[in-house]
Design a protein around this motif. Structure first.
Motif, PDB file in Angstrom:
ATOM      1  N   ARG A 271       0.844  -1.185   0.000  1.00 40.41           N
ATOM      2  CA  ARG A 271       0.000   0.000   0.000  1.00 40.41           C
ATOM      3  C   ARG A 271       0.883   1.239   0.000  1.00 40.41           C
ATOM      4  O   ARG A 271       1.788   1.360   0.824  1.00 40.41           O
ATOM      5  N   ASP A 272       0.613   2.160  -0.925  1.00 44.40           N
ATOM      6  CA  ASP A 272       1.382   3.386  -1.068  1.00 44.40           C
ATOM      7  C   ASP A 272       0.456   4.551  -0.746  1.00 44.40           C
ATOM      8  O   ASP A 272      -0.321   5.003  -1.581  1.00 44.40           O
ATOM      9  N   LYS A 273       0.535   5.067   0.483  1.00 41.01           N
ATOM     10  CA  LYS A 273      -0.382   6.112   0.913  1.00 41.01           C
ATOM     11  C   LYS A 273      -0.164   7.418   0.164  1.00 41.01           C
ATOM     12  O   LYS A 273      -1.114   8.176  -0.084  1.00 41.01           O
ATOM     13  N   LYS A 274       1.079   7.706  -0.200  1.00 38.51           N
ATOM     14  CA  LYS A 274       1.351   8.933  -0.960  1.00 38.51           C
ATOM     15  C   LYS A 274       0.675   8.875  -2.325  1.00 38.51           C
ATOM     16  O   LYS A 274       0.117   9.872  -2.792  1.00 38.51           O
ATOM     17  N   ALA A 275       0.722   7.715  -2.948  1.00 38.86           N
ATOM     18  CA  ALA A 275       0.065   7.565  -4.245  1.00 38.86           C
ATOM     19  C   ALA A 275      -1.448   7.647  -4.091  1.00 38.86           C
ATOM     20  O   ALA A 275      -2.146   8.238  -4.928  1.00 38.86           O
ATOM     21  N   GLU A 276      -1.974   7.077  -3.013  1.00 41.62           N
ATOM     22  CA  GLU A 276      -3.411   7.168  -2.747  1.00 41.62           C
ATOM     23  C   GLU A 276      -3.866   8.611  -2.667  1.00 41.62           C
ATOM     24  O   GLU A 276      -4.954   8.974  -3.148  1.00 41.62           O
ATOM     25  N   GLN A 277      -3.048   9.450  -2.053  1.00 42.18           N
ATOM     26  CA  GLN A 277      -3.425  10.856  -1.876  1.00 42.18           C
ATOM     27  C   GLN A 277      -3.582  11.587  -3.207  1.00 42.18           C
ATOM     28  O   GLN A 277      -4.278  12.600  -3.292  1.00 42.18           O
ATOM     29  N   LEU A 278      -2.939  11.068  -4.241  1.00 37.46           N
ATOM     30  CA  LEU A 278      -3.079  11.673  -5.565  1.00 37.46           C
ATOM     31  C   LEU A 278      -4.489  11.515  -6.117  1.00 37.46           C
ATOM     32  O   LEU A 278      -4.885  12.221  -7.050  1.00 37.46           O
ATOM     33  N   LEU A 279      -5.261  10.588  -5.543  1.00 38.24           N
ATOM     34  CA  LEU A 279      -6.640  10.377  -5.983  1.00 38.24           C
ATOM     35  C   LEU A 279      -7.620  11.347  -5.329  1.00 38.24           C
ATOM     36  O   LEU A 279      -8.652  11.684  -5.913  1.00 38.24           O
ATOM     37  N   ILE A 280      -7.308  11.782  -4.118  1.00 36.82           N
ATOM     38  CA  ILE A 280      -8.247  12.583  -3.341  1.00 36.82           C
ATOM     39  C   ILE A 280      -8.484  13.941  -3.994  1.00 36.82           C
ATOM     40  O   ILE A 280      -7.542  14.675  -4.326  1.00 36.82           O
ATOM     41  N   GLY A 281      -9.756  14.260  -4.199  1.00 37.93           N
ATOM     42  CA  GLY A 281     -10.128  15.536  -4.796  1.00 37.93           C
ATOM     43  C   GLY A 281     -10.021  15.578  -6.308  1.00 37.93           C
ATOM     44  O   GLY A 281     -10.279  16.611  -6.929  1.00 37.93           O
ATOM     45  N   GLN A 282      -9.644  14.446  -6.898  1.00 39.87           N
ATOM     46  CA  GLN A 282      -9.473  14.395  -8.346  1.00 39.87           C
ATOM     47  C   GLN A 282     -10.670  13.732  -9.025  1.00 39.87           C
ATOM     48  O   GLN A 282     -11.400  12.952  -8.394  1.00 39.87           O
ATOM     49  N   PRO A 283     -10.874  14.005 -10.317  1.00 38.52           N
ATOM     50  CA  PRO A 283     -11.962  13.345 -11.036  1.00 38.52           C
ATOM     51  C   PRO A 283     -11.650  11.865 -11.234  1.00 38.52           C
ATOM     52  O   PRO A 283     -10.486  11.475 -11.403  1.00 38.52           O
ATOM     53  N   ALA A 284     -12.677  11.038 -11.196  1.00 34.85           N
ATOM     54  CA  ALA A 284     -12.501   9.594 -11.372  1.00 34.85           C
ATOM     55  C   ALA A 284     -12.388   9.281 -12.856  1.00 34.85           C
ATOM     56  O   ALA A 284     -13.314   8.754 -13.486  1.00 34.85           O
ATOM     57  N   THR A 285     -11.233   9.609 -13.422  1.00 40.27           N
ATOM     58  CA  THR A 285     -11.004   9.433 -14.851  1.00 40.27           C
ATOM     59  C   THR A 285      -9.794   8.533 -15.087  1.00 40.27           C
ATOM     60  O   THR A 285      -8.956   8.334 -14.186  1.00 40.27           O
ATOM     61  N   GLU A 286      -9.689   8.027 -16.288  1.00 40.76           N
ATOM     62  CA  GLU A 286      -8.566   7.161 -16.636  1.00 40.76           C
ATOM     63  C   GLU A 286      -7.246   7.903 -16.509  1.00 40.76           C
ATOM     64  O   GLU A 286      -6.236   7.325 -16.097  1.00 40.76           O
ATOM     65  N   ALA A 287      -7.239   9.206 -16.844  1.00 39.53           N
ATOM     66  CA  ALA A 287      -6.010   9.990 -16.732  1.00 39.53           C
ATOM     67  C   ALA A 287      -5.535  10.057 -15.278  1.00 39.53           C
ATOM     68  O   ALA A 287      -4.337   9.908 -14.986  1.00 39.53           O
ATOM     69  N   THR A 288      -6.457  10.260 -14.349  1.00 38.80           N
ATOM     70  CA  THR A 288      -6.116  10.264 -12.923  1.00 38.80           C
ATOM     71  C   THR A 288      -5.573   8.907 -12.502  1.00 38.80           C
ATOM     72  O   THR A 288      -4.562   8.819 -11.790  1.00 38.80           O
ATOM     73  N   PHE A 289      -6.226   7.852 -12.950  1.00 36.02           N
ATOM     74  CA  PHE A 289      -5.835   6.502 -12.539  1.00 36.02           C
ATOM     75  C   PHE A 289      -4.457   6.136 -13.087  1.00 36.02           C
ATOM     76  O   PHE A 289      -3.665   5.477 -12.409  1.00 36.02           O
ATOM     77  N   LYS A 290      -4.144   6.556 -14.295  1.00 37.17           N
ATOM     78  CA  LYS A 290      -2.833   6.274 -14.869  1.00 37.17           C
ATOM     79  C   LYS A 290      -1.734   6.995 -14.093  1.00 37.17           C
ATOM     80  O   LYS A 290      -0.648   6.449 -13.875  1.00 37.17           O
ATOM     81  N   GLN A 291      -2.013   8.222 -13.659  1.00 37.02           N
ATOM     82  CA  GLN A 291      -1.051   8.980 -12.872  1.00 37.02           C
ATOM     83  C   GLN A 291      -0.737   8.258 -11.559  1.00 37.02           C
ATOM     84  O   GLN A 291       0.413   8.157 -11.141  1.00 37.02           O
ATOM     85  N   VAL A 292      -1.778   7.732 -10.930  1.00 32.74           N
ATOM     86  CA  VAL A 292      -1.596   7.016  -9.673  1.00 32.74           C
ATOM     87  C   VAL A 292      -0.819   5.723  -9.895  1.00 32.74           C
ATOM     88  O   VAL A 292       0.075   5.376  -9.115  1.00 32.74           O
ATOM     89  N   ALA A 293      -1.133   4.994 -10.968  1.00 30.57           N
ATOM     90  CA  ALA A 293      -0.419   3.751 -11.262  1.00 30.57           C
ATOM     91  C   ALA A 293       1.071   4.008 -11.456  1.00 30.57           C
ATOM     92  O   ALA A 293       1.916   3.237 -10.975  1.00 30.57           O
ATOM     93  N   GLU A 294       1.406   5.086 -12.143  1.00 28.50           N
ATOM     94  CA  GLU A 294       2.820   5.434 -12.337  1.00 28.50           C
ATOM     95  C   GLU A 294       3.490   5.727 -11.004  1.00 28.50           C
ATOM     96  O   GLU A 294       4.636   5.328 -10.766  1.00 28.50           O
ATOM     97  N   ALA A 295       2.760   6.418 -10.110  1.00 29.89           N
ATOM     98  CA  ALA A 295       3.328   6.755  -8.804  1.00 29.89           C
ATOM     99  C   ALA A 295       3.565   5.506  -7.965  1.00 29.89           C
ATOM    100  O   ALA A 295       4.605   5.381  -7.297  1.00 29.89           O
TER     101      ALA A 295
END
Length: 340
Positions: A271-295
């Protein structure tokens, strides 16, 4: 298998006392892993302490609205419990993605946490393995390592944790209740399992003789937006190459809260909590999800025959997040690859 004695504990306190009075003891619940280890000459306990008679199989709501899972409750009883199905479907799906119905009917919740790696070399006593015999070396490094870790590994061990249930428990932020000779204590799930570092023989942070008595889930179960995606070589009775547990709380199309844990990629549920935080407040879009996967995978490292797992994990994270956001659940899938 070496000869051993067996006693059946009547209480957690009695089990801990019995453990302390023997030189090479081990606890046994359903026996779905410890007996295999003994048969393969990997584990050599001379005294077993049976736990199935302990009054620790209840599943009940806690005062603050969470859920307490008894240590000796079976995986099957836990998965199909009405409260788990309704309030924690992520856990339900993860348990049902693991093992087989026969094993789930025997395996206990505490035993699931305590199961050991399925690294080929750990089970092969003719090969060096730092987890089995500290200081002997790691045959998986430079060997056949298709199922091995891409995150959190060390120069001493690249084994992975095998559990599906534990990946969901990590995402749900469970708490482990244990009983030891010094009394009771609680361990955050993220602190329960260890990375290998220079002591790969230690899988967890339990003190000698400590006994798991319960798991506690918080009130938040992400029942509306969740996904457990398991990628494996065949549809049933196979360990994950990569698995992803996701829980989302949405406000419209915006992510208000998020949990993300991976299995099959590290020595513990990852579990990567810093990467999880990249999701908070963001739109639930593929672009957001790809950014998190890279992190999540920025420090991932392959070992040769498992290099493919980095891209597999990247795609799995995006797919699981999309499924959770859309309210679509998929417990498992088969990974087909032309490479060995």
């Amino acid at each position: 298998m070496n000869p051993f004695t067996l006693t059946r504990a009547a209480s957690a306190e009695a089990a801990v006392r019995d453990f302390s009075s023997h030189d090479s003891p081990a606890y046994i619940g359903g026996g779905t892993n410890i007996l295999d280890l003994m048969k393969e000459n990997v584990a050599h306990p001379t005294h077993l302490i049976g736990l199935n008679k302990l009054p620790l199989n209840a599943i009940e709501t806690t005062a603050d609205g969470g859920l307490r899972l008894g240590a000796t409750a079976t995986n099957a009883d836990t998965a199909w419990h009405p409260e788990v199905k309704q309030r924690y479907p992520l856990l339900n799906q993860a348990i049902l993605a693991g093992a087989s119905p026969q094993l789930r009917n025997m395996a206990t919740n505490a035993g699931n946490l305590m199961q050991r790696t399925r690294c080929y070399y750990f089970y092969d006593t003719a090969t060096p393995c730092n987890k089995r015999e500290p200081g002997s070396g790691c045959a998986a490094i430079g060997g056949y390592n298709r199922i091995h870790a891409i995150l959190g590994a060390s120069e001493h061990c690249i084994a992975t944790h095998p559990s599906d249930m534990c990946v969901a428990l990590a995402a749900l932020e469970a708490v482990v209740h244990v009983q030891g000779k010094d009394g009771a204590r609680q361990i955050k799930f993220e602190d329960f399992h260890r990375l290998p570092d220079d002591q790969p023989e230690r899988d967890n942070t339990l003190q000698p003789g400590e006994l798991i008595v319960a798991l506690e889930l918080p009130k938040q179960g992400f029942a509306k937006h969740f996904s457990y995606l398991k990628l494996r070589d065949r549809q049933s009775y196979a360990f994950a190459l990569v698995s992803v547990a996701v829980g989302l709380e949405l406000e419209g199309a915006t992510i208000k809260d998020a949990r993300l844990a991976l299995g099959g990629v590290a020595h513990k549920p990852w579990r990567d909590k810093k990467a999880e935080q990249l999701l908070i407040g963001q739109p639930a879009t593929e672009a957001t999800f790809k950014q998190v996967a890279e992190a999540v995978l920025k420090d991932a490292k392959g070992q040769g025959t498992n290099d493919f797992k980095i891209e597999l994990a990247r795609r799995a994270i995006v797919r699981a997040l999309k499924q959770a956001a859309a309210g679509e659940q998929q417990a498992s899938d088969v990974f087909t690859n032309s490479n060995p």
